[in-house]
Design an enzyme around this catalytic site. Structure first.
Site, mmCIF file in Angstrom:
data_model
loop_
_atom_site.group_PDB
_atom_site.id
_atom_site.type_symbol
_atom_site.label_atom_id
_atom_site.label_comp_id
_atom_site.label_asym_id
_atom_site.label_seq_id
_atom_site.Cartn_x
_atom_site.Cartn_y
_atom_site.Cartn_z
ATOM 1 C CG ASN A 150 -8.219 9.964 2.489
ATOM 2 O OD1 ASN A 150 -9.099 9.118 2.671
ATOM 3 N ND2 ASN A 150 -8.375 10.997 1.689
ATOM 4 C CB ALA A 159 -12.562 16.019 -4.519
ATOM 5 N NE ARG A 174 -3.721 0.230 2.312
ATOM 6 C CZ ARG A 174 -4.335 0.840 3.329
ATOM 7 N NH1 ARG A 174 -4.170 0.391 4.561
ATOM 8 N NH2 ARG A 174 -5.097 1.888 3.115
ATOM 9 C CB CYS A 231 8.732 1.512 23.367
ATOM 10 S SG CYS A 231 9.709 2.044 21.937
ATOM 11 C CB THR A 240 -16.037 11.335 3.978
ATOM 12 O OG1 THR A 240 -16.179 10.377 5.030
ATOM 13 C CG2 THR A 240 -16.886 12.544 4.268
ATOM 14 C CG HIS A 300 -8.849 6.851 10.183
ATOM 15 N ND1 HIS A 300 -9.790 6.817 9.173
ATOM 16 C CD2 HIS A 300 -9.563 7.005 11.328
ATOM 17 C CE1 HIS A 300 -11.006 6.937 9.684
ATOM 18 N NE2 HIS A 300 -10.900 7.054 10.989
#
Length: 258
Positions: free
Chosen positions: A101, A236, A70, A129, A193, A118
């Site tokens: 995103n 968009a 990805r 840690c 979205t 996210h």
């Protein structure tokens, strides 16, 4: 392209703008949506089966290889006209970006201080840690199904993707910052979205309750549509440049008078 008058008026009146973006924003750059990312070696697996702490504990090399694929795919695409329009708008006015995103296309288009609800594919941290990992992450030249993750130089733990997995909480600082931004905004533009991934899906309602105008930009009806004051059925990459082109003369005059 004709910009809806109500959207243009809201944008001209707004002193503080927040653009909330989802998967549709990046899909126009060729980034597959999360659930469409399963191709090649990964097509037999549901994305949800690879994006969990349990999957990581079970087989970290397998999960790491999927995320490298990805990460590599995003590195080969470019910001689209929508990303660039948002960055241009931010150069003329107080415009902030909150995104669901995990890519860095907003940053590569020129937007600064993007709030990633996210997490980000471009950031990595130790699974043990939590220390951020600044080392090199090599993406294989060919698709492979297993790659051993790097180790943390601080504690020796495995380095994991810096994204939010199913079953994990959003980063508290990012969430609090996003809520504060939409509560203080005059205009919240919700772009690409679906409005079904919570708690991020609740931001338009938070903005509306706080008194902001909410404008949705999406070719499809979504769960955000009923919350929005203005619904603009456009992509968009088409809508945002048209909006900013319409705004720019007035914003430039305003800046010159300040």
């Amino acid at each position: 392209m004709r910009v809806p008058e109500a959207a243009l008026e809201a944008a001209l009146d707004a002193r503080r703008v927040v653009v909330v973006t989802g998967a549709g924003m990046s899909a126009e750059s060729g980034v597959p949506t999360f659930r469409d990312a399963q191709t090649g070696l990964w097509e037999r697996y549901a994305a949800e089966d690879l994006a969990t702490p349990e999957a990581w504990d079970r087989d970290p090399a397998f999960v790491w290889a999927w995320y490298l694929s990805r990460f590599g795919a995003v590195a080969h695409v470019e910001p689209n006209a929508g990303h660039r329009a948002v960055a241009r708008w931010a150069a003329l006015a107080d415009v902030r970006v909150v995104t669901q995103n995990v890519d860095d296309l907003h940053e590569r288009a020129g937007s600064r201080d993007v709030v990633h609800l996210h997490g980000s594919l471009a950031s990595f941290r130790c699974a043990r840690c939590e220390t951020a990992y600044a080392g090199t992450v090599d993406v294989p030249d060919t698709e492979v199904d297993r790659v051993d993750p790097p180790t943390c130089p601080r504690c020796g733990g495995r380095v994991r993707p810096g994204v939010v997995w199913f079953g994990e909480l959003l980063p508290l600082d990012a969430w609090e910052q996003a809520v504060a931004l939409v509560e203080a905004a005059d205009l919240v533009l919700v772009v690409g979205t679906s409005g079904i991934v919570h708690p991020a899906a609740g931001l338009p309602a938070v903005a509306r309750r706080a008194g902001a105008a909410v404008v949705e930009v999406n070719p499809l009806e979504t769960d955000v549509s009923d919350v929005a004051h203005v619904v603009w059925r456009e992509s968009a990459a088409m809508a945002l440049p048209a909006l900013v082109d319409s705004l720019a003369p007035a914003l430039e005059r305003r800046r010159g008078q300040a």
